[in-house]
Write a protein that holds these residues in place. Structure first.
Motif, short mmCIF file in Angstrom:
data_model
loop_
_atom_site.label_atom_id
_atom_site.label_comp_id
_atom_site.label_asym_id
_atom_site.label_seq_id
_atom_site.Cartn_x
_atom_site.Cartn_y
_atom_site.Cartn_z
N GLN A 106 0.83 -1.18 0.14
CA GLN A 106 0.04 -0.13 -0.06
C GLN A 106 0.81 1.35 -0.21
O GLN A 106 1.81 1.29 0.98
CB GLN A 106 -0.86 -0.03 1.11
CG GLN A 106 -1.91 -1.22 1.14
CD GLN A 106 -1.75 -2.15 2.39
OE1 GLN A 106 -2.89 -2.35 2.97
NE2 GLN A 106 -0.74 -2.66 2.54
N THR A 107 0.75 1.73 -1.04
CA THR A 107 1.75 3.08 -1.16
C THR A 107 0.96 4.31 -1.98
O THR A 107 -0.15 4.28 -2.25
CB THR A 107 2.94 2.60 -2.07
OG1 THR A 107 3.84 3.68 -1.70
CG2 THR A 107 2.68 2.32 -3.33
N ASP A 108 1.98 5.28 -1.82
CA ASP A 108 1.40 6.51 -2.79
C ASP A 108 0.11 7.01 -2.36
O ASP A 108 -0.92 7.25 -3.40
CB ASP A 108 1.28 5.96 -4.34
CG ASP A 108 1.65 7.23 -5.25
OD1 ASP A 108 1.86 8.22 -4.69
OD2 ASP A 108 1.54 6.99 -6.45
N PRO A 109 0.13 7.27 -1.23
CA PRO A 109 -1.17 7.90 -0.69
C PRO A 109 -1.49 9.34 -1.12
O PRO A 109 -0.58 10.09 -1.51
CB PRO A 109 -1.05 7.78 0.80
CG PRO A 109 0.58 8.09 0.99
CD PRO A 109 1.25 7.40 -0.20
N SER A 110 -2.76 9.76 -1.27
CA SER A 110 -2.92 11.10 -1.27
C SER A 110 -4.24 11.70 -0.57
O SER A 110 -5.18 10.82 -0.36
CB SER A 110 -3.17 11.42 -2.66
OG SER A 110 -3.52 12.81 -3.16
N TRP A 111 -4.08 12.97 0.06
CA TRP A 111 -5.14 13.41 0.64
C TRP A 111 -6.27 13.95 0.06
O TRP A 111 -5.95 14.94 -0.96
CB TRP A 111 -4.57 14.36 1.61
CG TRP A 111 -3.65 14.05 2.59
CD1 TRP A 111 -2.29 14.00 2.50
CD2 TRP A 111 -3.57 13.62 3.94
NE1 TRP A 111 -1.73 13.56 3.63
CE2 TRP A 111 -2.49 13.25 4.66
CE3 TRP A 111 -4.92 13.35 4.77
CZ2 TRP A 111 -2.42 12.68 5.96
CZ3 TRP A 111 -4.73 12.67 6.04
CH2 TRP A 111 -3.64 12.58 6.53
N SER A 112 -7.49 13.95 0.37
CA SER A 112 -8.72 14.81 -0.37
C SER A 112 -8.32 16.28 0.51
O SER A 112 -7.76 16.00 1.63
CB SER A 112 -9.87 14.40 0.20
OG SER A 112 -10.06 14.22 1.71
N TRP A 113 -8.87 17.44 -0.01
CA TRP A 113 -8.37 18.61 0.61
C TRP A 113 -9.01 18.58 1.88
O TRP A 113 -8.41 19.52 2.71
CB TRP A 113 -8.56 19.59 -0.52
CG TRP A 113 -7.80 19.66 -1.72
CD1 TRP A 113 -7.95 19.01 -2.73
CD2 TRP A 113 -6.52 20.18 -1.81
NE1 TRP A 113 -7.05 18.96 -3.51
CE2 TRP A 113 -6.06 19.95 -2.98
CE3 TRP A 113 -5.86 21.15 -1.12
CZ2 TRP A 113 -4.82 20.34 -3.44
CZ3 TRP A 113 -4.45 21.60 -1.49
CH2 TRP A 113 -4.23 21.13 -2.67
N ASP A 114 -10.08 18.32 2.38
CA ASP A 114 -10.68 18.27 3.42
C ASP A 114 -10.06 17.13 4.52
O ASP A 114 -10.64 17.16 5.81
CB ASP A 114 -12.14 18.14 3.50
CG ASP A 114 -12.64 16.84 2.76
OD1 ASP A 114 -11.76 15.84 2.41
OD2 ASP A 114 -13.90 16.50 2.37
#
Lengths: 806, 571
Positions: free
Chosen positions: B369-377
């Protein structure tokens, strides 16, 4: 002279000079080396007792490696005499040895410390001035323990890569004088090596004993009961009739490695049957020939029983039970009036190494029944004897196979004394050729003899059975309805092996059916005739000839299968063009025209044959193997309690895992199921069976692996003497453990399971767990149990010292 | 004399166009501005020399016909232009000439500096070119003459073009002609460009790395970070360089007040700094955290905080931990490495408390599990997931970078790892159940590098046949944030499209591509309210010779907000 040679010689001179300087310093400080008599009649107050206090520590913490032939530096700590003998840089197992070595069997090949020193052994106890400081400074044992104390095993999860725990680890057999060098080079290599150190109490006990001078009291004398029983047996073996002498010689040559247990004596009392220069009633003076059939060198000798004074280690603990029934059996088999012995065979090598010549006068059926009665013991001799060490010695057999025997009453070959005598020339064994190096010639010679024997056997059988009806199920020995030696299972664990009673595990790739001439030859090849101190030629010949014998056992097995299936089945056992060619050349499948008396109803005759054997053996087959052969799901042994049933149900799922995913699973893993009640804790063994395309070659085993066919077998209790891993799991977590075990597919997933459930070399509770297994083994098998060897206990993972960088 | 004037004017084109030291858009100088016919090139140089020596006149190559009495172009040339322009109206499209930059349909931000218009003319007879910019309004065209295959409009011309291409696209036509027979147009092609009314209103922070990629201190010192302003006609200023250690991925908080970056501070490959944005940033130990402080099973290699991302608020970081990666250097110049994790889970870090936690839902060791990204909230985390591929390693206990005598395609075939995008609630660190993101999972492709649009409506991700970064076939796709049908974006170029970043206002997205050169360039595309993007604009001034411009990130700060980042001397 080349510059490199000059440097080499200079280095040697400097090293030798340094060593000599250090020795001189020791001499100045502690006096000269001299013989020390440490014996005291009894201990004074405050003196440590070796037998009561020191030996139990050595047994549990040191003998797990320092026992038997492969004890590092030949330092056997299993008894006081081993400590006194000390260590040597000479290897017992040396596959590159061109000349045979002088044997160095403790209690056998030297009788005093001086003799051992002459044979190159150096002391590990102080042999200079007997003062407390000198006793410590001159004792390698103390120095090694002290080093460990100063530099304990790192408290890391993984044992550092700098610890070499391979079987062929380079030996570092230091003396007290050179210890400073050792310490500098290997600060972490105190003893116990690559395992947690002793507790403070254990450490203090041993160190204090050493400080006091390593005093020893005489062993307690033999009990009256033991004397009485031994007298009876010695009387039997030393009977003077020619028949008795021949019988005794025959039995001795089969029991010389046995740990003989008399049922009327305590469980842990064992004896060896030896040839002695002295008669019963006098102290035993053992005749130290390399092999049991070697000329004793004296006009008159006696068969005597000698107590085994060493710690019993499982790896060479081959128990043979003697009791009233056994005596009766011997008399019934060998001392009837149905044959005569008019002349004793000589001890010349040609005759003595060939049991079909030496014992031609003894009825073949009796000899065979003698072997069958303790078949597991004799097979165990093949694999626990000195021959059986290392991968090459063992890759002659498959990792898992079943063994059955021809019925002595029905098998013509096994009970025809005259026929066997007539072909005895063909049954010569390569061990009769003493330590030669011209292997190719010997090899061709013995191959030729083997072929002639098989041809003669075929012709003989054809004469007796022109219709060629072949064998049926009654040709398989059913253990006379009760003897559990009838069916055996052999497991090979890469560089060691085990034999258990009954057919254990799923249907294996191969099976053997053994008849008398085969059984006898394997014993004389691998046990009686094998000299562990022999040269490389001897070792290779033994290995090569065993190929023939394995194939003979396999072909016997195939002869029970339908005619049209035998070639196909054997082809499956010997995959690969080279193997096919070799097997065809060496041992083409014979007797294809012979029928089988067994009616098969399925397309899997091999499995069906095994099932028929089990049925035929009846009670002798033993309990059903619920753990490995459970056709219906969730079957359990209803005779067991609920805790055991739960563990069985969970653990039997482990056997469903096979193929490439189990490559990371250890060969032999002991599982300790913690139930909450110490007395109810359970022990299991998981064995990994590795498949090969064929066994036709000594080398390149890795190329012949068929990992897809690898399997696991789970056994209740203990199989294997060299655990590679300990698992400790609470019963409440057993299902979770199995679930995670089933997810193992690579080294990392194995590591993740292992770090949760396995006991590691660096685990603080390592010794506690090792002790538990030993105690459990003793509890389950009070006579057969022995101390497990930890020399092959593996890391859960080994990490390279290199770090990943980008 | 007319001839002399003409020649002189042409010579001025030669010296003026393009600006020295400026890379033309859409390709390397060698590729795009090579004079195809050496004989004509020699002739032009000869003529130019004569003109310079004998005429002594100066001139301008472009003419805005809207501007009366313009002195932009000498009359003689203007006459030629007029003549050609008249003729050009009757000329059909000729094959052999292609305008390679700007891309047809490209949308420019209103504040962007002028690009260089570049074409390729295969006609041997073409040795000079007329460029005509026409507008849909009544506004008069702009003309230019070039003797090479590129034209850089000056600032005033470009502002005129932009101002008149907002409502409707401007048409740029290039005509190839032979100067000796100036009445004959031999090649012609047109494109349309437009200018958005949406400003970018953000700076771009990016790294420059020399190719081929090499490790080692000597090479780390050559790394450069620049803070770019798209409106500037100058090269973006270098804000960080001469580092003694490696540093790579960086990200800013949503409001631009915090910067985080992976930097191997004190030889710690897991070290990241998080610090406030200021003109002069001097990094000290207090600014650093290390993913190596996350408890790690001994067998695993050190954690480097792979693809770590600071949350938009700056309160958290999320990263791959316990990772094992496959890394190889290839024999290929443009795609000189293959890198992907084969094992790993996600963990998050509280910036305030300096505490680490596994992220439940992304902590399954059966997967990488890798390369995470946040939602702006910060309500969701989208990440890439694959079944573990540890069998790709010869020896899991000895992980090292492989030197492979193979190109990227061969290696991809050997190690065909594919990732799926999953979305899960962050739930203030409690995690949740990951669900495959429709349109970006289980599609027979590898899906990775998800990025939310600031309005939370969209996720743009990278897709290629295999791998997780630096893949030749990687393309950008857009899906609704909750998953849905994936749409291939129009901005994709022919080779390698990845590492995208939304402008804070969500109107623009930048990304990297190797479409024009092995040295990665940064592109910019406009995204409308429906998630429809435009053919991109190349930020050629952001590139340097021999350097790839990579890991570009939009930053919600002005162009001069960071002037210098350096490691404190007191280490």
């Amino acid at each position: 002279m080349k510059r490199a040679s000059v440097y080499f010689i200079l280095t040697l001179i400097i090293v030798a000079g340094c060593s000599a300087y250090r020795t001189a310093q020791f001499k100045r400080r502690y006096g000269p080396v001299r013989t020390v008599d440490r014996t005291v009649s009894s201990h004074k107050s405050g003196e440590i007792s070796f037998y009561d206090e020191v030996q139990p520590i050595l047994e549990r913490r040191c003998d797990v490696c320092h026992g038997c032939y492969d004890a590092p530096c030949q330092l056997k700590l299993t008894c006081y005499e081993g400590l006194e003998r000390g260590g040597t840089t000479k290897l017992v197992y040396d596959s590159a040895r061109l000349r045979p070595d002088k044997p160095t069997r403790l209690f056998v090949d030297a009788n005093s410390v001086e003799e051992w020193r002459q044979m190159g052994f150096h002391p590990v106890l102080n042999e200079r001035d007997q003062t407390p400081p000198a006793n410590l400074e001159n004792s390698v044992v103390n120095l090694m323990l002290q080093l460990k104390k100063e530099n304990p095993l790192p408290e890391t999860e993984l044992l550092p890569a700098s610890f070499d725990i391979s079987l062929d680890k380079k030996q570092n057999c230091t003396t007290a004088e050179d210890f400073s060098e050792y310490k500098k080079k290997y600060p972490l290599w105190g003893m116990p090596y690559a395992l947690p150190g002793l507790t403070d109490k254990e450490h203090k006990t041993i160190v204090e004993w050493l400080r006091q001078g390593g005093l020893i009291t005489p062993r307690p004398p033999m009990s009256a009961n033991a004397k009485k029983i031994i007298n009876q047996w010695e009387e039997f073996f030393n009977g003077t009739s020619l028949k008795q002498q021949l019988v005794s010689r025959y039995i001795y040559e089969h029991l010389f490695i046995a740990h003989i247990h008399f049922d009327d004596l305590p469980d842990r009392e064992f004896y060896r049957l030896v040839r002695s220069k002295t008669p019963p009633g006098e102290p035993v003076v053992e005749i130290n020939t390399a092999r049991p059939y070697d000329d004793p060198g004296v006009e008159k000798f006696y068969y005597r029983f000698r107590p085994i004074e060493t710690t019993i280690v499982a790896k060479n603990h081959t128990v043979y039970r003697m009791n009233r029934q056994k005596m009766e059996l011997y008399r019934e088999l060998f001392l009837q009036d149905d044959y005569e012995v008019n002349k004793l065979p000589s001890y010349d090598l040609k005759t003595a190494s060939n049991p079909f010549k030496a014992f031609a006068d003894l009825p073949a059926i009796s000899r065979y029944k003698f072997l069958l009665d303790d078949a597991q013991f004799f097979v165990m001799g093949f694999i626990k004897g000195p021959v059986c060490r290392g991968q090459i010695a063992l890759n002659v057999i498959n990792d898992h196979f079943f063994v059955a025997f021809f019925d002595p009453e029905k098998d013509i070959i096994s009970n025809d004394t005259a026929f066997l005598a007539s072909v005895s020339d063909y049954l010569d064994l390569p061990t009769s050729g003493e330590n030669k190096l011209n292997i190719t010639i010997l090899w061709t010679d013995y191959q030729d003899k083997q072929k002639k024997y098989l041809a003669a056997k075929g012709e003989y059988l054809a004469k007796l059975d022109p219709a060629k009806t072949g064998n049926d199920i009654t040709h398989i020995w059913n253990g006379d309805g009760h003897n559990r030696n009838a069916l055996l299972t052999i497991f090979r664990h890469f560089d060691s092996a085990s034999v258990v009673k009954g057919f254990v595990g799923d249907t294996p790739k191969t099976g053997w059916v053994i008849d008398y001439p085969l059984f006898e030859r394997i014993h004389y090849l691998l046990v009686a005739g094998f000299n562990v101190f022999g040269n490389v030629g001897h070792q290779l010949e033994t290995r090569l000839y065993m190929d023939f014998l394995r194939m003979e056992g396999e072909n016997n097995f195939l002869s029970f299968l339908p005619k049209d299936k035998r070639v196909e089945e054997r082809a499956d056992w010997y995959k690969g063009a080279r193997a096919e060619h070799k097997i065809h050349l060496e041992d083409p499948l014979r007797g294809l025209q012979w029928d089988t008396g067994i009616v098969y109803t399925t397309n899997d005759p091999k499995k069906e044959f095994f099932e028929q054997i089990i049925e035929h053996a009846g009670p002798a087959a033993g309990p059903k193997d619920y753990l490995n052969r459970c056709p219906e799901k969730n079957c359990v042994d209803k005779n067991t309690g609920p805790l055991e049933q739960r563990a069985d149900l969970a653990l039997q799922k482990v056997t469903g895992k096979r193929g490439p995913e189990i490559q990371v699973v250890q060969d032999v893993a002991f599982i300790h199921v913690v139930t909450g009640n110490k007395d109810n804790d359970l022990a299991y063994t998981v064995i990994r069976n590795k498949a090969l395309s064929n066994n036709s070659f000594m080398f390149g085993e890795e190329r012949r692996r068929i990992v897809e066919d690898d399997t696991l077998t789970i056994v209740k209790g203990y199989v294997g003497n060299y655990p590679n891993s300990f698992v400790r799991v609470n019963l409440d977590e057993i299902e979770e453990f199995v679930e995670s075990f089933l997810k193992i597919r690579d080294q990392l997933s194995y590591y993740n399971v292992a770090r949760k459930y396995a006991i590691r070399r660096t685990s603080p509770n390592f010794w506690e767990e090792a002790d538990w297994h030993y105690q459990k083994y003793l509890k389950d098998e009070p006579v057969e149990a022995g101390l497990f060897d930890m020399y092959r206990f593996n890391r859960i993972a080994e990490k390279s010292d290199a770090e990943f960088t980008w | 004399m007319a001839q002399c004037e003409l020649l002189h004017s042409i010579s001025s084109i030669v010296v003026k166009n393009p600006k020295p030291g400026t890379r033309p858009e859409g390709g390397s100088p060698k590729d795009k501005f090579a004079i195809r016919n050496p004989k004509s090139g020699l002739l032009i140089i000869l003529l130019v020399s004569i003109a310079l020596n004998h005429c002594g006149l100066s001139g301008i190559n472009s003419w805005d016909s809207q501007v009366r009495g313009s002195d932009q172009m000498p009359d003689s040339i203007r006459h030629l232009v007029q003549k050609l322009a008249t003729k050009s109206k009757k000329v059909e499209n000729h094959t052999g000439l292609a305008i390679t930059y700007p891309y047809d349909g490209a949308v420019f931000p209103p504040e962007i500096a002028a690009p260089v218009i570049v074409w390729e003319d295969a006609n041997a007879a073409s040795n000079h070119w007329l460029i005509v910019v026409e507008f849909s309004s009544q506004r008069s065209p702009i003309y230019a003459i070039a003797d090479e295959q590129g034209w850089a409009p000056d600032q005033s011309i470009w502002e005129a073009v932009k101002a008149n291409s907002v409502r409707a696209p401007a048409k740029i036509t290039v005509y190839g002609f032979d100067l000796q027979h100036s009445d004959t147009i031999v090649a012609k092609n047109s494109i349309r460009i437009s200018t958005s009314k949406d400003r970018v209103d953000a700076s771009i922070f990016y790294r420059q790395v020399q190719l081929p990629f090499k490790v080692g201190k000597k090479n780390f010192k050559k790394l450069k970070w620049r803070l770019g302003d798209i409106s500037s006609y100058e090269k973006p200023p270098v804000v960080m360089e001469n580092l003694p250690v490696c540093a790579s991925c960086h990200l800013f908080s949503k409001d631009g007040t915090l910067i985080s970056m992976e930097m191997n501070y004190k030889e710690d490959s897991g070290a990241h700094f998080i610090t406030s944005v200021r003109e002069n940033i001097e990094l000290s130990a207090e600014d650093f955290m290390s993913w190596n402080d996350f408890p790690r099973p001994e067998l695993l290699p050190k954690t480097r905080g792979l693809f770590a991302k600071i949350s938009p608020s700056g309160k958290y970081m999320v990263s791959t931990v316990h990772e094992i990666s496959y890394a190889a250097l290839t024999n290929n110049f443009a795609f000189c490495q293959l890198f992907f994790p084969t094992y790993g889970v996600l963990a998050w870090y509280s910036v305030d408390n300096r505490e680490f936690h596994l992220l439940a839902g992304a902590d399954d060791y059966d997967f990488v599990q890798t390369d995470p990204s946040w939602s702006w909230d910060e309500k969701y985390i989208v990440f890439a997931r694959s079944t573990t591929k540890n069998d790709y390693h010869e020896d899991i206990t000895n992980i090292h970078t492989h030197i492979e005598d193979a190109d990227i395609q061969e290696l991809n075939e050997k190690f065909p790892i594919q990732f799926n995008l999953y979305r899960m609630p962050f739930n203030q660190g409690k995690g949740g159940i990951p669900e495959p993101l429709k349109g970006a999972s289980h599609n027979g492709m590898s899906n990775y590098f998800p990025r939310y649009s600031p309005d939370g409506k969209w996720i743009v991700f990278t897709r290629s046949r295999t791998g997780i970064m630096l893949q030749p076939d990687s393309e950008l796709f857009i899906i609704p944030a909750a998953g849905g049908e994936a749409r291939r974006m129009r901005c994709n170029r022919e080779l390698f499209n990845s590492w995208h970043s939304f402008s804070p206002n969500g109107k623009w997205m930048l990304f990297s591509s190797k479409a024009n050169t092995p040295f990665t360039e940064i592109f910019l595309t406009h995204i409308d309210a429906n998630g429809v993007d435009s053919p991109p604009v190349c930020l050629s001034r952001f590139s340097d010779d021999h350097y790839a411009a990579n890991v570009p990130e939009f930053v919600n700060i002005g162009p001069g907000a960071i002037k210098k980042i350096k490691i404190s001397a007191q280490r």
